[in-house]
Design a protein around this motif. Sequence first.
Motif, mmCIF file in Angstrom:
data_model
loop_
_atom_site.group_PDB
_atom_site.id
_atom_site.type_symbol
_atom_site.label_atom_id
_atom_site.label_comp_id
_atom_site.label_asym_id
_atom_site.label_seq_id
_atom_site.Cartn_x
_atom_site.Cartn_y
_atom_site.Cartn_z
ATOM 1 N N HIS A 56 0.718 -1.116 -0.088
ATOM 2 C CA HIS A 56 0.069 0.005 -0.120
ATOM 3 C C HIS A 56 0.734 1.103 -0.134
ATOM 4 O O HIS A 56 0.621 2.109 -0.858
ATOM 5 N N GLY A 57 2.039 1.386 0.737
ATOM 6 C CA GLY A 57 2.861 2.464 0.903
ATOM 7 C C GLY A 57 3.569 2.636 -0.445
ATOM 8 O O GLY A 57 3.708 3.752 -0.750
ATOM 9 N N ASP A 58 3.638 1.625 -1.073
ATOM 10 C CA ASP A 58 4.536 1.807 -2.469
ATOM 11 C C ASP A 58 3.580 2.257 -3.720
ATOM 12 O O ASP A 58 3.884 2.153 -4.683
ATOM 13 N N GLY A 59 2.101 2.062 -3.083
ATOM 14 C CA GLY A 59 1.114 2.611 -4.175
ATOM 15 C C GLY A 59 0.795 1.350 -5.061
ATOM 16 O O GLY A 59 -0.064 1.775 -6.094
ATOM 17 N N PHE A 60 1.199 0.097 -4.872
ATOM 18 C CA PHE A 60 0.769 -0.982 -5.439
ATOM 19 C C PHE A 60 -0.760 -1.447 -5.203
ATOM 20 O O PHE A 60 -1.619 -1.156 -6.064
ATOM 21 N N VAL A 61 -1.072 -1.374 -3.933
ATOM 22 C CA VAL A 61 -2.497 -1.795 -3.289
ATOM 23 C C VAL A 61 -3.266 -0.433 -3.024
ATOM 24 O O VAL A 61 -2.606 0.279 -2.321
ATOM 25 N N ILE A 62 -4.030 -0.092 -3.912
ATOM 26 C CA ILE A 62 -5.035 1.276 -3.339
ATOM 27 C C ILE A 62 -5.899 0.993 -2.477
ATOM 28 O O ILE A 62 -5.971 1.889 -1.410
ATOM 29 N N LEU A 63 -6.646 -0.115 -2.537
ATOM 30 C CA LEU A 63 -7.678 -0.576 -1.563
ATOM 31 C C LEU A 63 -7.706 -1.905 -1.271
ATOM 32 O O LEU A 63 -7.299 -2.639 -2.331
ATOM 33 N N GLY A 64 -8.029 -2.361 -0.136
ATOM 34 C CA GLY A 64 -8.269 -3.848 0.093
ATOM 35 C C GLY A 64 -8.998 -4.156 1.282
ATOM 36 O O GLY A 64 -8.887 -3.459 2.220
ATOM 37 N N GLY A 65 -9.460 -5.242 1.285
ATOM 38 C CA GLY A 65 -10.201 -5.667 2.554
ATOM 39 C C GLY A 65 -10.959 -7.072 2.235
ATOM 40 O O GLY A 65 -11.388 -7.213 0.894
ATOM 41 N N PRO A 66 -11.527 -7.724 3.272
ATOM 42 C CA PRO A 66 -12.246 -8.746 3.114
ATOM 43 C C PRO A 66 -13.907 -8.525 2.477
ATOM 44 O O PRO A 66 -14.278 -7.444 3.018
ATOM 45 N N LEU A 67 -14.272 -9.065 1.681
ATOM 46 C CA LEU A 67 -15.650 -8.834 1.347
ATOM 47 C C LEU A 67 -16.624 -9.667 2.548
ATOM 48 O O LEU A 67 -16.596 -10.856 2.672
ATOM 49 N N ALA A 68 -17.649 -8.827 3.145
ATOM 50 C CA ALA A 68 -18.244 -9.139 4.387
ATOM 51 C C ALA A 68 -19.142 -10.407 3.966
ATOM 52 O O ALA A 68 -19.772 -10.690 2.852
ATOM 53 N N GLY A 69 -19.070 -11.401 4.874
ATOM 54 C CA GLY A 69 -19.697 -12.728 4.520
ATOM 55 C C GLY A 69 -19.302 -13.735 3.672
ATOM 56 O O GLY A 69 -20.067 -14.601 3.296
#
Length: 115
Positions: A56-69
Amino acid sequence: MPLSDLACHQSPTFSGGIMTHLFAVTRVLGNAWDQSLPMEEQACWREHADFMNALHGDGFVILGGPLAGTSEILLVVRADGSDDVRTKLAADPWSKMGLLTIARIEPWELRLGSL
């Protein structure tokens, strides 16, 4: 700015003078995932979290997280192509351990909003 103009300015993007594209990446829980434990108690949680924070800090991952359920994790990344995505995520400790695997990598065209 009209939506059609916004799309022209968002994908592809330039990062450090190199053209990159946006991708939606779906990762799924692998065979090594312990269903009895929450995410933060899985093996090597700290190493995985540090790795993802660095991406994320390098700008590769912009957003991320588990999809609920679900057993899926969604990432929005900037990369030169799907091979670049696979290479970067293969270095994740959780990928190496079989806790997460890539299910899909799809080019994504941002049409509304901005990153």
